[in-house]
Design an enzyme around this catalytic site. Structure first.
Site, PDB file in Angstrom:
ATOM      1  N   GLN A 101       5.598 -13.588 -72.100  1.00 38.56           N
ATOM      2  CA  GLN A 101       5.042 -13.944 -73.408  1.00 38.56           C
ATOM      3  C   GLN A 101       4.070 -15.087 -73.167  1.00 38.56           C
ATOM      4  O   GLN A 101       4.481 -16.179 -72.773  1.00 38.56           O
ATOM      5  CB  GLN A 101       6.188 -14.382 -74.319  1.00 38.56           C
ATOM      6  CG  GLN A 101       5.770 -15.183 -75.538  1.00 38.56           C
ATOM      7  CD  GLN A 101       5.603 -14.331 -76.775  1.00 38.56           C
ATOM      8  OE1 GLN A 101       6.548 -13.705 -77.223  1.00 38.56           O
ATOM      9  NE2 GLN A 101       4.391 -14.322 -77.305  1.00 38.56           N
ATOM     10  N   GLY A 102       2.787 -14.816 -73.335  1.00 41.18           N
ATOM     11  CA  GLY A 102       1.793 -15.863 -73.127  1.00 41.18           C
ATOM     12  C   GLY A 102       1.336 -16.434 -74.458  1.00 41.18           C
ATOM     13  O   GLY A 102       1.937 -16.164 -75.501  1.00 41.18           O
ATOM     14  N   ALA A 105      -0.928 -13.184 -75.614  1.00 40.69           N
ATOM     15  CA  ALA A 105      -0.517 -11.796 -75.411  1.00 40.69           C
ATOM     16  C   ALA A 105       0.954 -11.719 -75.041  1.00 40.69           C
ATOM     17  O   ALA A 105       1.531 -12.670 -74.528  1.00 40.69           O
ATOM     18  CB  ALA A 105      -1.360 -11.154 -74.314  1.00 40.69           C
ATOM     19  N   LYS A 116       0.134  -4.600 -72.355  1.00 41.47           N
ATOM     20  CA  LYS A 116      -0.263  -5.963 -72.726  1.00 41.47           C
ATOM     21  C   LYS A 116      -0.830  -5.904 -74.129  1.00 41.47           C
ATOM     22  O   LYS A 116      -1.804  -5.196 -74.373  1.00 41.47           O
ATOM     23  CB  LYS A 116      -1.313  -6.470 -71.740  1.00 41.47           C
ATOM     24  CG  LYS A 116      -1.909  -7.821 -72.088  1.00 41.47           C
ATOM     25  CD  LYS A 116      -2.826  -8.320 -70.976  1.00 41.47           C
ATOM     26  CE  LYS A 116      -3.404  -9.694 -71.293  1.00 41.47           C
ATOM     27  NZ  LYS A 116      -4.245 -10.204 -70.205  1.00 41.47           N
ATOM     28  N   ASP A 210     -11.320 -16.556 -65.493  1.00 44.51           N
ATOM     29  CA  ASP A 210     -10.041 -17.289 -65.572  1.00 44.51           C
ATOM     30  C   ASP A 210      -9.354 -17.220 -64.205  1.00 44.51           C
ATOM     31  O   ASP A 210      -8.243 -16.708 -64.076  1.00 44.51           O
ATOM     32  CB  ASP A 210      -9.168 -16.665 -66.673  1.00 44.51           C
ATOM     33  CG  ASP A 210      -7.954 -17.523 -67.016  1.00 44.51           C
ATOM     34  OD1 ASP A 210      -7.901 -18.700 -66.595  1.00 44.51           O
ATOM     35  OD2 ASP A 210      -7.044 -17.022 -67.708  1.00 44.51           O
TER      36      ASP A 210
HETATM   37  N1  LIG Z   1      -0.196  -5.299 -64.275  1.00 45.16           N
HETATM   38  C1  LIG Z   1       0.736  -6.231 -64.086  1.00 45.16           C
HETATM   39  N2  LIG Z   1       1.742  -6.041 -63.199  1.00 45.16           N
HETATM   40  C2  LIG Z   1       2.683  -6.973 -63.017  1.00 45.16           C
HETATM   41  N3  LIG Z   1       2.732  -8.144 -63.667  1.00 45.16           N
HETATM   42  C3  LIG Z   1       1.761  -8.403 -64.562  1.00 45.16           C
HETATM   43  C4  LIG Z   1       0.714  -7.475 -64.813  1.00 45.16           C
HETATM   44  N4  LIG Z   1      -0.103  -7.987 -65.756  1.00 45.16           N
HETATM   45  C5  LIG Z   1       0.415  -9.182 -66.054  1.00 45.16           C
HETATM   46  N5  LIG Z   1       1.526  -9.461 -65.356  1.00 45.16           N
HETATM   47  C6  LIG Z   1       2.361 -10.676 -65.436  1.00 45.16           C
HETATM   48  O1  LIG Z   1       2.246 -11.202 -66.735  1.00 45.16           O
HETATM   49  C7  LIG Z   1       1.625 -12.494 -66.694  1.00 45.16           C
HETATM   50  C8  LIG Z   1       0.662 -12.646 -67.865  1.00 45.16           C
HETATM   51  O2  LIG Z   1      -0.313 -11.620 -67.826  1.00 45.16           O
HETATM   52  P1  LIG Z   1      -1.856 -11.948 -68.050  1.00 45.16           P
HETATM   53  O3  LIG Z   1      -2.592 -10.664 -68.059  1.00 45.16           O
HETATM   54  O4  LIG Z   1      -2.279 -12.979 -67.058  1.00 45.16           O
HETATM   55  O5  LIG Z   1      -1.838 -12.527 -69.539  1.00 45.16           O
HETATM   56  P2  LIG Z   1      -2.240 -13.957 -70.138  1.00 45.16           P
HETATM   57  O6  LIG Z   1      -3.584 -13.721 -70.739  1.00 45.16           O
HETATM   58  O7  LIG Z   1      -1.183 -14.257 -71.141  1.00 45.16           O
HETATM   59  O8  LIG Z   1      -2.290 -14.964 -69.007  1.00 45.16           O
HETATM   60  C9  LIG Z   1       0.954 -12.584 -65.322  1.00 45.16           C
HETATM   61  O9  LIG Z   1       0.843 -13.914 -64.859  1.00 45.16           O
HETATM   62  C10 LIG Z   1       1.880 -11.751 -64.471  1.00 45.16           C
HETATM   63  O10 LIG Z   1       2.997 -12.523 -64.082  1.00 45.16           O
HETATM   64 MG   LIG Z   2      -3.016 -14.894 -67.125  1.00 50.53          MG
END
Ligand SMILES: Nc1ncnc2c1ncn2[C@@H]1O[C@H](COP(=O)(O)OP(=O)(O)O)[C@@H](O)[C@H]1O
Ligand SMILES: [Mg+2]
Length: 299
Positions: A101-102, A105, A116, A210
């Site tokens: 949970q970011g 997203a 996502k 980023d």
């Molecule tokens: N395709 C993926 N496979 C595995 N883990 C993922 C994937 N996409 C995201 N994550 C995990 O989820 C976290 C947040 O995803 P991310 O796309 O970076 O979103 P945010 O914009 O919230 O940073 C990543 O740091 C990673 O740990």
């Molecule tokens: Mg990220």
């Protein structure tokens, strides 16, 4: 995760209510392949009826967000999945788990895929919020498609929806580079690889936007560094944009991996020079960007 009763849900505000529904059933927004547990399905039905009731009563002023989501989300539960699932009572199992949970997203994992979804931010004006989420969702999908064509290590895109603001992509097994570096001390190899990969992106005029070690996963199967999180990326041939991308990487490494800094960034630049033929110009510009940063902080 604690499941909330319908009454408990009712006590919360409307936006909260909807988030709670999604969270309480671990709801995958955009997957065609999920199953709901029977209990969760019944719960969903109850909430659905409850919402219809509330709509009749118009007891909540801000019903729009709910309608928008409900109309798109629920039919897929009721009319696609469950028709078949209900026939086979034992076939209700949840394969979906919440991954992350970011701030912008929420991510779910379903077997080998990740969903996502960018949720709305209450502090943004609603039309701006929507167009921003739409833009970032589309952009992420577009760049992932391009990266797949290039054979660049990034999750393969399965599909996306710019109404549900979600993308479905491959799950990349492994830890983020941030965690790997926090647990160990072999940064040189990764540093060079970061630089090589960023150089490859820049050669194709893709600016990540980023570049942090949380947005890189050390793929447990291939051991290759895999880049993720392309929502802030852009296409640009400008040396300046590439230099700024590197500048942000520099800042991120200094902030997060200070124990290896500045060597980690210097090694990354060595890798960068190997893959981007414009490296000399970009690194020149990077110096200017840094200088501007210094001047600004003096004023
Ligand atoms: N395709 C993926 N496979 C595995 N883990 C993922 C994937 N996409 C995201 N994550 C995990 O989820 C976290 C947040 O995803 P991310 O796309 O970076 O979103 P945010 O914009 O919230 O940073 C990543 O740091 C990673 O740990
Ligand atoms: Mg990220």
């Amino acid at each position: 995760m604690k499941k909330l009763t319908v009454q408990e849900l009712c006590l919360k505000g409307q936006d909260m209510l909807f988030l709670c529904i999604l969270q309480s059933i671990n709801f995958p927004i955009d997957s065609g392949s999920f199953r709901l547990q029977k209990q969760e399905f019944l719960m969903c039905m109850k909430v659905f009826h409850l919402m219809l009731f509330m709509k009749q009563k118009e007891s909540f002023s801000n019903i729009k967000i709910f309608q928008e989501r409900y109309v798109t989300v629920l039919p897929s539960i009721f009319f696609n999945e469950t028709k078949q699932s209900l026939k086979n009572k034992d076939d209700f199992s949840i394969t979906m788990i919440k991954l992350f949970q970011g701030a912008e997203a929420i991510l779910y994992k379903d077997n080998a895929t990740v969903i996502k979804e960018r949720f709305s931010k209450a502090y943004r004006l609603s039309h701006l919020d929507e167009s921003l989420r739409k833009f970032r969702t589309r952009r992420e999908a577009k760049v992932l498609t391009k990266l797949d064509e290039m054979n660049f290590p990034a999750p393969k895109l399965h599909h996306f929806s710019d109404t549900r603001m979600s993308i479905v992509m491959d799950f990349v097994p492994g830890e983020t580079l941030k965690d790997v570096l926090k647990h160990g001390d072999e940064y040189q190899h990764f540093a060079r690889e970061i630089g090589q990969k960023v150089g490859t992106l820049h050669k194709e005029h893709i600016i990540h936007g980023d570049l942090t070690t949380s947005n890189m996963i050390v793929n447990a199967k291939t051991s290759e560094l895999t880049f993720i999180d392309f929502g802030l990326s852009s296409f640009s041939e400008k040396i300046e944009d590439k230099a700024v991308d590197l500048f942000l990487l520099d800042r991120a490494l200094e902030g997060t991996h200070f124990e290896f800094y500045p060597e980690i960034f210097e090694d990354a630049l060595e890798g960068y020079k190997e893959t981007n033929p414009e490296a000399v110009d970009v690194l020149d510009r990077l110096e200017q960007v840094r200088q501007r940063g210094r001047n600004k902080s003096k004023n």
